[in-house]
Write an enzyme that holds these catalytic residues in place. Structure first.
Site, PDB file in Angstrom:
ATOM      1  N   THR A  32       0.860  -1.190   0.000  1.00  0.00           N
ATOM      2  CA  THR A  32       0.000   0.000   0.000  1.00  0.00           C
ATOM      3  C   THR A  32       0.900   1.244   0.000  1.00  0.00           C
ATOM      4  O   THR A  32       2.021   1.216   0.494  1.00  0.00           O
ATOM      5  CB  THR A  32      -0.947   0.028   1.217  1.00  0.00           C
ATOM      6  OG1 THR A  32      -0.182   0.236   2.402  1.00  0.00           O
ATOM      7  CG2 THR A  32      -1.756  -1.254   1.342  1.00  0.00           C
ATOM      8  N   GLY A  33       0.369   2.317  -0.585  1.00  0.00           N
ATOM      9  CA  GLY A  33       1.175   3.545  -0.678  1.00  0.00           C
ATOM     10  C   GLY A  33       2.338   3.360  -1.627  1.00  0.00           C
ATOM     11  O   GLY A  33       3.446   3.835  -1.379  1.00  0.00           O
ATOM     12  N   ALA A  34       2.070   2.679  -2.766  1.00  0.00           N
ATOM     13  CA  ALA A  34       3.160   2.335  -3.696  1.00  0.00           C
ATOM     14  C   ALA A  34       3.420   3.434  -4.724  1.00  0.00           C
ATOM     15  O   ALA A  34       4.308   3.281  -5.555  1.00  0.00           O
ATOM     16  CB  ALA A  34       2.833   1.017  -4.405  1.00  0.00           C
ATOM     17  N   SER A  35       2.665   4.520  -4.672  1.00  0.00           N
ATOM     18  CA  SER A  35       2.798   5.531  -5.737  1.00  0.00           C
ATOM     19  C   SER A  35       3.960   6.494  -5.507  1.00  0.00           C
ATOM     20  O   SER A  35       4.415   7.134  -6.444  1.00  0.00           O
ATOM     21  CB  SER A  35       1.492   6.317  -5.861  1.00  0.00           C
ATOM     22  OG  SER A  35       1.112   6.824  -4.603  1.00  0.00           O
ATOM     23  N   GLY A  37       7.557   7.658  -2.779  1.00  0.00           N
ATOM     24  CA  GLY A  37       8.428   7.470  -1.619  1.00  0.00           C
ATOM     25  C   GLY A  37       8.821   6.035  -1.318  1.00  0.00           C
ATOM     26  O   GLY A  37       9.264   5.277  -2.200  1.00  0.00           O
ATOM     27  N   ILE A  38       8.668   5.663  -0.073  1.00  0.00           N
ATOM     28  CA  ILE A  38       9.146   4.367   0.418  1.00  0.00           C
ATOM     29  C   ILE A  38       8.412   3.215  -0.284  1.00  0.00           C
ATOM     30  O   ILE A  38       9.020   2.207  -0.666  1.00  0.00           O
ATOM     31  CB  ILE A  38       8.943   4.282   1.949  1.00  0.00           C
ATOM     32  CG1 ILE A  38       9.758   5.384   2.645  1.00  0.00           C
ATOM     33  CG2 ILE A  38       9.317   2.908   2.473  1.00  0.00           C
ATOM     34  CD1 ILE A  38       9.376   5.622   4.097  1.00  0.00           C
ATOM     35  N   GLY A  39       7.100   3.375  -0.467  1.00  0.00           N
ATOM     36  CA  GLY A  39       6.310   2.316  -1.105  1.00  0.00           C
ATOM     37  C   GLY A  39       6.739   2.092  -2.548  1.00  0.00           C
ATOM     38  O   GLY A  39       6.858   0.952  -3.007  1.00  0.00           O
ATOM     39  N   TYR A 177      -0.697  12.368  14.098  1.00  0.00           N
ATOM     40  CA  TYR A 177       0.161  11.365  13.443  1.00  0.00           C
ATOM     41  C   TYR A 177       0.594  10.308  14.450  1.00  0.00           C
ATOM     42  O   TYR A 177       0.406   9.103  14.228  1.00  0.00           O
ATOM     43  CB  TYR A 177       1.375  12.067  12.826  1.00  0.00           C
ATOM     44  CG  TYR A 177       2.315  11.160  12.063  1.00  0.00           C
ATOM     45  CD1 TYR A 177       1.903  10.496  10.906  1.00  0.00           C
ATOM     46  CD2 TYR A 177       3.636  10.981  12.473  1.00  0.00           C
ATOM     47  CE1 TYR A 177       2.780   9.678  10.187  1.00  0.00           C
ATOM     48  CE2 TYR A 177       4.516  10.176  11.760  1.00  0.00           C
ATOM     49  CZ  TYR A 177       4.088   9.525  10.619  1.00  0.00           C
ATOM     50  OH  TYR A 177       4.964   8.716   9.912  1.00  0.00           O
TER      51      TYR A 177
HETATM   52  N1  LIG Z   1       9.243   9.855   5.406  1.00  0.00           N
HETATM   53  C1  LIG Z   1       9.571   9.606   6.664  1.00  0.00           C
HETATM   54  O1  LIG Z   1      10.427  10.306   7.266  1.00  0.00           O
HETATM   55  C2  LIG Z   1       8.965   8.435   7.392  1.00  0.00           C
HETATM   56  C3  LIG Z   1       9.560   8.027   8.592  1.00  0.00           C
HETATM   57  C4  LIG Z   1       9.022   6.951   9.285  1.00  0.00           C
HETATM   58  C5  LIG Z   1       7.914   6.288   8.769  1.00  0.00           C
HETATM   59  N2  LIG Z   1       7.337   6.714   7.605  1.00  0.00           N
HETATM   60  C6  LIG Z   1       6.159   5.998   7.131  1.00  0.00           C
HETATM   61  O2  LIG Z   1       6.440   5.470   5.855  1.00  0.00           O
HETATM   62  C7  LIG Z   1       5.229   5.345   5.102  1.00  0.00           C
HETATM   63  C8  LIG Z   1       5.443   5.906   3.709  1.00  0.00           C
HETATM   64  O3  LIG Z   1       5.756   7.282   3.816  1.00  0.00           O
HETATM   65  P1  LIG Z   1       6.581   8.109   2.712  1.00  0.00           P
HETATM   66  O4  LIG Z   1       7.588   8.893   3.456  1.00  0.00           O
HETATM   67  O5  LIG Z   1       6.974   7.230   1.597  1.00  0.00           O
HETATM   68  O6  LIG Z   1       5.437   9.142   2.272  1.00  0.00           O
HETATM   69  P2  LIG Z   1       4.912   9.592   0.831  1.00  0.00           P
HETATM   70  O7  LIG Z   1       6.035   9.738  -0.107  1.00  0.00           O
HETATM   71  O8  LIG Z   1       4.031  10.751   1.089  1.00  0.00           O
HETATM   72  O9  LIG Z   1       4.030   8.349   0.391  1.00  0.00           O
HETATM   73  C9  LIG Z   1       2.858   8.032   1.090  1.00  0.00           C
HETATM   74  C10 LIG Z   1       2.125   6.951   0.319  1.00  0.00           C
HETATM   75  O10 LIG Z   1       0.872   6.700   0.983  1.00  0.00           O
HETATM   76  C11 LIG Z   1      -0.182   6.840   0.029  1.00  0.00           C
HETATM   77  N3  LIG Z   1      -1.392   7.386   0.628  1.00  0.00           N
HETATM   78  C12 LIG Z   1      -1.514   8.534   1.338  1.00  0.00           C
HETATM   79  N4  LIG Z   1      -2.814   8.772   1.619  1.00  0.00           N
HETATM   80  C13 LIG Z   1      -3.510   7.738   1.062  1.00  0.00           C
HETATM   81  C14 LIG Z   1      -4.893   7.427   0.971  1.00  0.00           C
HETATM   82  N5  LIG Z   1      -5.843   8.233   1.498  1.00  0.00           N
HETATM   83  N6  LIG Z   1      -5.261   6.291   0.340  1.00  0.00           N
HETATM   84  C15 LIG Z   1      -4.330   5.493  -0.241  1.00  0.00           C
HETATM   85  N7  LIG Z   1      -3.011   5.734  -0.195  1.00  0.00           N
HETATM   86  C16 LIG Z   1      -2.613   6.851   0.430  1.00  0.00           C
HETATM   87  C17 LIG Z   1       0.360   7.815  -1.009  1.00  0.00           C
HETATM   88  O11 LIG Z   1      -0.267   7.622  -2.268  1.00  0.00           O
HETATM   89  P3  LIG Z   1      -1.358   8.588  -2.942  1.00  0.00           P
HETATM   90  O12 LIG Z   1      -1.051   9.994  -2.521  1.00  0.00           O
HETATM   91  O13 LIG Z   1      -1.179   8.312  -4.397  1.00  0.00           O
HETATM   92  O14 LIG Z   1      -2.636   8.069  -2.425  1.00  0.00           O
HETATM   93  C18 LIG Z   1       1.821   7.404  -1.101  1.00  0.00           C
HETATM   94  O15 LIG Z   1       1.973   6.343  -1.988  1.00  0.00           O
HETATM   95  C19 LIG Z   1       4.150   6.072   5.916  1.00  0.00           C
HETATM   96  O16 LIG Z   1       3.342   5.133   6.567  1.00  0.00           O
HETATM   97  C20 LIG Z   1       4.948   6.880   6.925  1.00  0.00           C
HETATM   98  O17 LIG Z   1       4.226   7.071   8.132  1.00  0.00           O
HETATM   99  C21 LIG Z   1       7.843   7.760   6.891  1.00  0.00           C
END
Ligand SMILES: NC(=O)c1ccc[n+]([C@@H]2O[C@H](COP(=O)([O-])OP(=O)(O)OC[C@H]3O[C@@H](n4cnc5c(N)ncnc54)[C@H](OP(=O)(O)O)[C@@H]3O)[C@@H](O)[C@H]2O)c1
Length: 288
Positions: A32-35, A37-39, A177
């Site tokens: 999930t969230g594959a579009s 960042g990390i996903g 959060y």
């Molecule tokens: N970045 C950090 O510093 C960090 C640190 C620790 C943990 N994390 C965790 O890592 C995970 C990924 O974060 P990231 O940093 O890669 O963030 P990101 O680049 O913003 O990516 C977030 C992903 O979640 C999806 N998403 C958000 N809202 C959604 C919704 N309503 N329905 C379906 N998908 C949704 C987004 O896709 P769409 O917008 O296309 O829906 C996107 O693919 C998160 O759970 C975050 O809490 C991040």
């Protein structure tokens, strides 16, 4: 990130594609969230290692481009658009997934919504409701729908992409959060204890700061050391290659211990930082 910084910051990871291939080639991995960042980085990495990846997020165009890129290099990828805020859409999607894919071996629950804002400024509780849906109730509903078949398979793994900030201390401006991510973390760890005897392993990955769209939204982190999205994906790969209940940076237990041993001091420190930030914001508002 340079080797020493990674050593200090990162949880254990797997950078060995051969080891990842041995663990996931031919398997079906839902992300999930594959579009972004990390996903996105995780989907690319797992597809390169020979997994068939099922891609979930809202941005269908991004998912389609990612899937095409994976297929162009001989990989297998399927796109499933979903807005996790629409909790009612989760059940039908889970049915569709299970109809089309006879097995789902690994679920990486990664989609997340971050928000750093004073709790009292959150309009009509909308931030709270959205974050609870995206970070907790919808991922939980998806797993509740998928777990029975994983249990029937007799094996499977669920990985929660969590954050070091679900651990104490509570920090100002992170109520929504921290609260929603911590709730899901606790919920899933509890479920993990119930399903592990039935062959399903649950791993919680506590990531430090990662340089993505999410962290870029906050000025605060511009110069802070951070993992790249690929390095975070390699941490998730490590959780599959060597499944464990918790994957965390070595210093996280020290943080928790400090918050437990010196709660007054830590709370006063965080309260002072919040006071300093509020004063800075008042000064800025006065100037404009
Ligand atoms: N970045 C950090 O510093 C960090 C640190 C620790 C943990 N994390 C965790 O890592 C995970 C990924 O974060 P990231 O940093 O890669 O963030 P990101 O680049 O913003 O990516 C977030 C992903 O979640 C999806 N998403 C958000 N809202 C959604 C919704 N309503 N329905 C379906 N998908 C949704 C987004 O896709 P769409 O917008 O296309 O829906 C996107 O693919 C998160 O759970 C975050 O809490 C991040």
């Amino acid at each position: 990130m340079p080797g020493l910084a990674r050593l200090l910051l990162s949880p254990p990871s797997c950078r060995d594609l051969t080891a990842l291939r041995a663990a996931v080639a031919g398997k079906t991995v839902l992300i999930t969230g594959a579009s972004f960042g990390i996903g996105e980085a995780t989907a690319r990495l797992f597809a390169e290692a020979g997994a068939q990846v099922l891609l979930i997020a809202r941005s269908e165009d991004k998912l389609r481009a990612l899937a095409e890129g994976i297929r162009a290099t001989g990989g297998r990828a399927f796109v499933y658009p979903l807005d996790l805020y629409r909790t009612q859409d989760v059940g039908p999607l889970a049915e569709q997934l299970q109809r089309r894919h006879p097995r789902i071996d690994v679920v990486i629950s990664n989609a997340g919504k971050s928000i750093r804002r004073p709790a009292l400024e959150s309009l009509e509780r909308r931030d709270l409701e959205r974050s609870l849906a995206v970070n907790f109730s919808s991922p939980a509903a998806l797993l509740l729908a998928l777990l029975p078949r994983m249990i029937a398979q007799g094996e499977g793994q669920v990985i929660n992409v969590s954050t070091v900030s679900v651990k104490p201390p509570a920090a100002p401006r992170w109520a929504t959060y921290q609260g929603s991510k911590a709730g899901f973390d606790f919920w899933l760890r509890s479920v993990g204890l119930e399903v592990r005897e039935k062959g399903v392993a649950v791993s919680s990955v506590y990531l430090p700061l990662v340089r993505t769209r999410m962290s870029a939204a906050s000025d605060l982190y511009r110069f802070a050391p951070a993992l790249s999205a690929l390095e975070a994906a390699q941490v998730i790969a490590g959780a599959v290659v060597r499944p464990r209940e918790r994957i965390e940076p070595w210093w996280l237990r020290g943080q928790v211990l400090a918050a437990w041993l010196f709660p007054g001091f830590v709370d006063r420190l965080l309260g002072s930082l919040e006071g300093w930030e509020q004063a800075r914001e008042r000064r800025r508002a006065g100037r404009s």
